[in-house]
Design a protein around this motif. Structure first.
Motif, PDB file in Angstrom:
ATOM      1  N   ASN A  90       0.865  -1.465   0.024  1.00 17.41           N
ATOM      2  CA  ASN A  90       0.027  -0.139  -0.027  1.00 17.41           C
ATOM      3  C   ASN A  90       1.184   1.069   0.099  1.00 17.41           C
ATOM      4  O   ASN A  90       0.127   2.490  -0.330  1.00 17.41           O
ATOM      5  CB  ASN A  90      -0.993   0.274   1.379  1.00 17.41           C
ATOM      6  CG  ASN A  90      -0.068  -0.215   2.257  1.00 17.41           C
ATOM      7  OD1 ASN A  90       0.987   0.223   2.658  1.00 17.41           O
ATOM      8  ND2 ASN A  90      -0.941  -0.810   3.261  1.00 17.41           N
ATOM      9  N   ASN A  92       2.321   2.788   2.387  1.00 13.95           N
ATOM     10  CA  ASN A  92       1.883   3.194   3.004  1.00 13.95           C
ATOM     11  C   ASN A  92       3.974   2.894   4.030  1.00 13.95           C
ATOM     12  O   ASN A  92       4.339   2.121   3.750  1.00 13.95           O
ATOM     13  CB  ASN A  92       1.844   2.936   4.401  1.00 13.95           C
ATOM     14  CG  ASN A  92       0.273   3.208   4.052  1.00 13.95           C
ATOM     15  OD1 ASN A  92      -0.633   4.029   3.147  1.00 13.95           O
ATOM     16  ND2 ASN A  92      -1.034   2.632   4.250  1.00 13.95           N
ATOM     17  N   TRP A  93       3.744   3.986   5.141  1.00 11.86           N
ATOM     18  CA  TRP A  93       5.068   3.710   6.269  1.00 11.86           C
ATOM     19  C   TRP A  93       5.087   2.285   6.474  1.00 11.86           C
ATOM     20  O   TRP A  93       3.950   2.512   7.294  1.00 11.86           O
ATOM     21  CB  TRP A  93       5.560   5.178   7.002  1.00 11.86           C
ATOM     22  CG  TRP A  93       5.204   6.362   6.434  1.00 11.86           C
ATOM     23  CD1 TRP A  93       4.673   7.436   6.346  1.00 11.86           C
ATOM     24  CD2 TRP A  93       6.589   7.335   5.623  1.00 11.86           C
ATOM     25  NE1 TRP A  93       5.183   8.219   5.830  1.00 11.86           N
ATOM     26  CE2 TRP A  93       6.244   8.265   5.315  1.00 11.86           C
ATOM     27  CE3 TRP A  93       8.113   6.333   5.154  1.00 11.86           C
ATOM     28  CZ2 TRP A  93       6.786   8.758   4.491  1.00 11.86           C
ATOM     29  CZ3 TRP A  93       8.420   7.171   4.376  1.00 11.86           C
ATOM     30  CH2 TRP A  93       8.311   7.801   3.976  1.00 11.86           C
ATOM     31  N   SER A 170       3.856  16.299   0.068  1.00 16.15           N
ATOM     32  CA  SER A 170       3.757  14.744   0.089  1.00 16.15           C
ATOM     33  C   SER A 170       4.443  14.405  -1.353  1.00 16.15           C
ATOM     34  O   SER A 170       4.750  15.169  -2.306  1.00 16.15           O
ATOM     35  CB  SER A 170       3.358  13.894   0.654  1.00 16.15           C
ATOM     36  OG  SER A 170       1.975  13.601   1.228  1.00 16.15           O
TER      37      SER A 170
END
Length: 880
Positions: A90, A92-93, A170
């Protein structure tokens, strides 16, 4: 009566109107107050909105400062800077990553902290930020051979806070590595290489893979009578956004397509004419219209009208500051006078000491004060050092080892696990040899590469064909050297080293020179096996053809087991026996030798008629030296360091007679003895610089072939030939006449596949970055011209240059596996005045091992691929 009535009526009306006046006044007041209140509220709202915009802008600035810090860390860190992993599913972090920071608070940036996971910073009085950085998962495109997309993209996120306003930035950052460029020139790229009427008119300069870039121009072509220009597997030959490409003649081959002057030039050239030249780039005359028929050769040729673009390349200042900082923090920082390294001009009385031949206009010599000579030594591959490996014993052969000249403490620091791989010097450097690991060699001044750099000496320089480009597979195991290196890197990701070559970068804030002024340095790996062969022929026989073949078969051409070299018993199998009447046989049978330490014994040996061929050979090597060393002088005075095969670091001192009269091997010459004799003989030749090596042809001039081969019989070496000239003759690089022993001449398959007689070659496995501008007072012509000047110091005789001509017209092969980056930023002395060298045949190839973003070299620029700005909340900032 009527008047009275009217008066009353009027009075009544006036009385009523007076009663309405107050409500009207009050109503008007209410309206005014309402308007005032509305205006006040508008002003309050406007101020609030302006204040919010100001706070949002301030928070955005703070967040952007975090992004800038992350990009600066990517540029300046020894490895790519990451704070977190990124989930592939995904994006994500993921988990936090420990990291080192190179950013130091300064100016508006008052703090920058964090060693694990999210980093934090304060941006002056505006506020603070929190920033994360991670590498985005991506797949490599196999069609782009010089680019690894799997290491190209980073996700950076930063939240900035100003008072009680929060903004998140971002972005996706694209990394582009300078190593994808085979040759990069920030000014104009001149690929017209060679020299007029060279001995090898049909040979070609070969370039493989990667990208060529010239910001203003790219010139493609050849010099009249010189080598052809051939490109293969090239991705781009590109200019900047206003650049132009010119093919100056029809002797250029691009990816098998023959280029054409008219079809492959951006505009229709008026000058220089076909085969001509002009003295200055400003005098290029071309039609104003663009060539409507410009052929891009399947999109490879990219001028400003066909995909050319300006590239955001890091400047020389960035490299300078980065490498200096890294050297000071965890590397080696050499300040003037740089006393940690060897002195280049140690012998002031030596006429052949190094002296840059280029002069400043006022006649003063170029400043080489405090120059240091960095010799990493000659060594074998990591694999050959492993006991039990098939190639282990190769390290005991002559020409395979040379001790470094580095201070012991410095050498220990380079090998320490805490060393970050960066050496930075404030003084000029002269470098060669085999660094023990990945390394950056950087200087604020000039760097002179004066010999093979970063190539293990047990690599067999036998070529697949007469293009002299690609080596044959390793005969020990049948694998390709580059594939072996890749496999080693994959299996040892944290070793900071390769197998046969490491990741090496050479950066100069001034010039990087290719220095051929000392052929004993440049061609040592080729000369030592050749000297060993000739020396052993004199010791073992009478020097006839049968003796040459016997010596060749035993110590030059390796024994093979099937298609692989058999080195399992190298110290016993490869022993040279003396034939009857030879010097070695005399040493084993004569009684006159007596005590080897006595002067009378040495005199007896030198007076022995059986030694005549050896003395004659040694005399031929030393004749003409200054001072003149005869063969007898050499035998009586030279002391040898004999290396123990069981312990290469252990040496014993012996003289010539002690070696060949060893009671343990009378009449034989084992590998330790051969190594000692060869090294000592080579060192003595290098020390006195005899004409045998340097070939003093001042009186002969450019005599051409006759200074290598006998004019009456091309199969024999010329009596005028230098030692390197004889090497040329034996390896057959110059002439088609059949030679007895040559790695390229294959009358039957694989007959000469495993010899160590290599043609003269300088080999660099490295990235080279130079920062100098082309000066207006330097000689440089455009077109089909021998006046094109490159950063090469070579072998053409000029007074007061510290060297003499030692080869005719073509010097050999210059083989570069890596990149050449010419930043063209700094106007540095001296001007390049020309007429000092004959250029090599060039072989340059992209090295995939260098296009890596996870190394301390950091030849990477980072550009924004996407940018998103959004308002954030306090809770997100607090938990970030």
């Amino acid at each position: 009566m009527i008047n009275k009535f009217l008066r009353e009526k009027i009075k009544f009306i006036l009385t009523r109107r007076r009663g309405m006046f107050y409500p009207i006044v009050i109503f008007a007041g209410i309206i005014i107050v309402g308007l005032a209140y509305a205006f006040h509220q508008y002003r309050v709202s406007q101020i609030a909105m302006t204040d919010e915009i100001a706070r949002f802008y301030a928070a955005s600035c703070v967040a952007e400062a975090g992004v800038s810090c992350a990009i600066a860390e990517l540029r300046g860190n020894a490895v790519s800077w990451k704070t977190h992993n990124i989930d592939a599913a995904n994006l994500n972090w993921g988990g936090a990553i420990a990291h080192n920071n190179v950013i130091q608070p300064a100016g508006a940036l008052t703090s920058f902290d964090g060693a694990n996971g999210t980093a934090t910073g304060k941006f002056g009085q505006l506020g603070e930020f929190k920033v994360r950085c991670g590498m985005l998962p991506a797949k490599d495109n196999p069609d782009t051979k010089a680019v690894n997309e799997s290491n190209m993209f980073f996700k950076i996120e930063s939240i900035g806070r100003y008072v009680n306003t929060y903004v998140k930035v971002s972005t996706v950052v694209e990394a582009r590595n300078l190593s994808e460029f085979l040759v990069y020139d920030g000014d104009f790229l001149d690929m017209v290489l060679g020299v007029s009427n060279s001995i090898l008119p049909d040979a070609a300069n070969h370039y493989r893979i990667g990208t060529l870039y010239g910001k203003q121009f790219v010139f493609l072509g050849t010099v009249n009578g010189g080598p052809q220009l051939e490109f293969k597997d090239m991705t781009d030959i590109m200019t900047g956004s206003t650049g132009e490409i010119y093919t100056l003649d029809n002797r250029v081959v691009l990816n098998t397509a023959q280029l054409d002057r008219a079809a492959n030039s951006s505009k229709n050239l008026i000058a220089p004419a076909q085969g001509g030249e002009i003295a200055d780039i400003s005098k290029i005359s071309r039609s104003p219209g663009w060539n409507a028929n410009f052929n891009t050769v399947n999109g490879v040729l990219k001028d400003s009208q066909h995909g050319g673009r300006d590239l955001p390349i890091i400047s020389a200042k960035n490299f300078l500051n980065k490498y200096k900082t890294l050297a000071q923090k965890g590397g080696i920082y050499i300040t003037a006078p740089g006393n940690d390294l060897g002195v280049a001009n140690a012998d002031a009385a030596n006429f052949y000491k190094f002296d840059n031949p280029y002069k400043i206009r006022d006649g003063q010599a170029v400043d080489v004060a405090d120059m240091r000579y960095v010799d990493f030594g000659a060594d074998v591959s990591s694999r050959a050092k492993t006991a039990g490996d098939a190639g282990f014993n190769l390290q005991f052969f002559a020409g395979q080892y040379r001790a470094p000249n580095l201070d012991a403490n410095m050498l220990a620091k380079i090998n320490a696990p805490t060393f970050n791989g960066v050496i930075f010097s404030e003084v000029p450097l002269r470098v060669r040899g085999n660094p023990p690991r990945d390394i950056v060699i950087a200087s604020n001044k000039d760097i002179y590469i004066c010999g093979d750099l970063n190539q293990a000496t047990d690599v067999f320089q036998n070529y697949v064909d007469d293009t002299f480009f690609e080596y044959q597979p390793n005969p020990v195991n049948g694998q390709k050297y580059l594939e072996e290196d890749t496999a080693y890197r994959t299996a040892n990701p944290n070793a900071s080293k390769g197998l046969y070559r490491h990741r090496v970068t050479v950066f100069s804030n001034a010039k990087v020179w290719y220095d051929y002024t000392r052929p004993d340095m440049v061609f040592e790996n080729e000369l030592k096996p050749f000297i060993e062969w000739q020396l052993c022929v004199k010791l073992a026989g009478d020097g006839g053809a049968n003796d040459k073949k016997d010596v060749y078969d035993k110590i030059i051409k390796f024994k093979t087991n099937g298609n692989k070299i058999d080195v399992s018993n190298i110290t016993t199998d490869y022993i040279l026996d003396g034939k009857p009447g030879s010097i070695l046989k005399s040493a084993s049978t004569a009684d006159k030798w007596g005590s080897v330490s006595s002067a009378s014994s040495l005199t007896a040996f030198c007076n022995d008629t059986a030694s005549a061929s050896l003395l004659s050979y040694l005399d031929s090597l030393f004749a003409g030296g200054t001072p003149a060393f005869t063969g007898k002088d050499f035998i009586e005075k030279t002391q040898f360091k004999v290396r123990d095969t069981a312990n290469p670091a252990n040496f014993q001192t012996k003289n010539f007679l002690e070696i060949i009269n060893d009671p343990n091997s009378l009449g034989k010459l084992n590998v330790t003895a051969r190594t000692a004799l060869t090294d000592a003989l080579f060192d003595k030749i290098s020390e006195i610089k005899p004409d045998c090596l340097w070939a003093d042809h001042k009186t002969v001039g450019m005599a051409g072939p006759e200074i290598i081969s006998d004019p009456a019989d091309a199969t024999k070496a010329s009596p005028k030939a230098s030692l390197i000239g004889r090497l040329y003759h034996e390896t057959g690089i110059i002439f088609a006449a059949k030679k007895e022993y040559c790695q390229f001449k294959k009358p039957s398959p694989n007959e000469f596949e495993f010899d160590r007689l290599y043609m003269p070659e300088i080999t660099l496995n490295t990235r080279v970055i130079t920062s100098d501008l082309r000066r207006a007072d330097s000689m440089w012509h455009v077109g089909n011209t021998p006046q094109a000047i490159y950063n090469e110091l070579g072998n053409r005789y000029l007074p007061n240059c510290g060297y003499q001509q030692y080869l005719p017209q073509v010097t050999g092969v210059f083989r570069l596996l890596g990149s050449e980056i010419f930043l063209r930023e700094n106007n540095v002395l001296p001007p390049m005045t020309g007429q000092v060298y004959w250029p090599n045949l060039r072989r340059k190839m992209y090295d995939s091992a260098l296009t890596n973003f996870e190394d301390p070299q950091g030849l990477t620029n980072y550009g924004l691929a996407s940018w998103y700005l959004n308002k954030a909340q306090k809770a997100e900032f607090d938990t970030y």
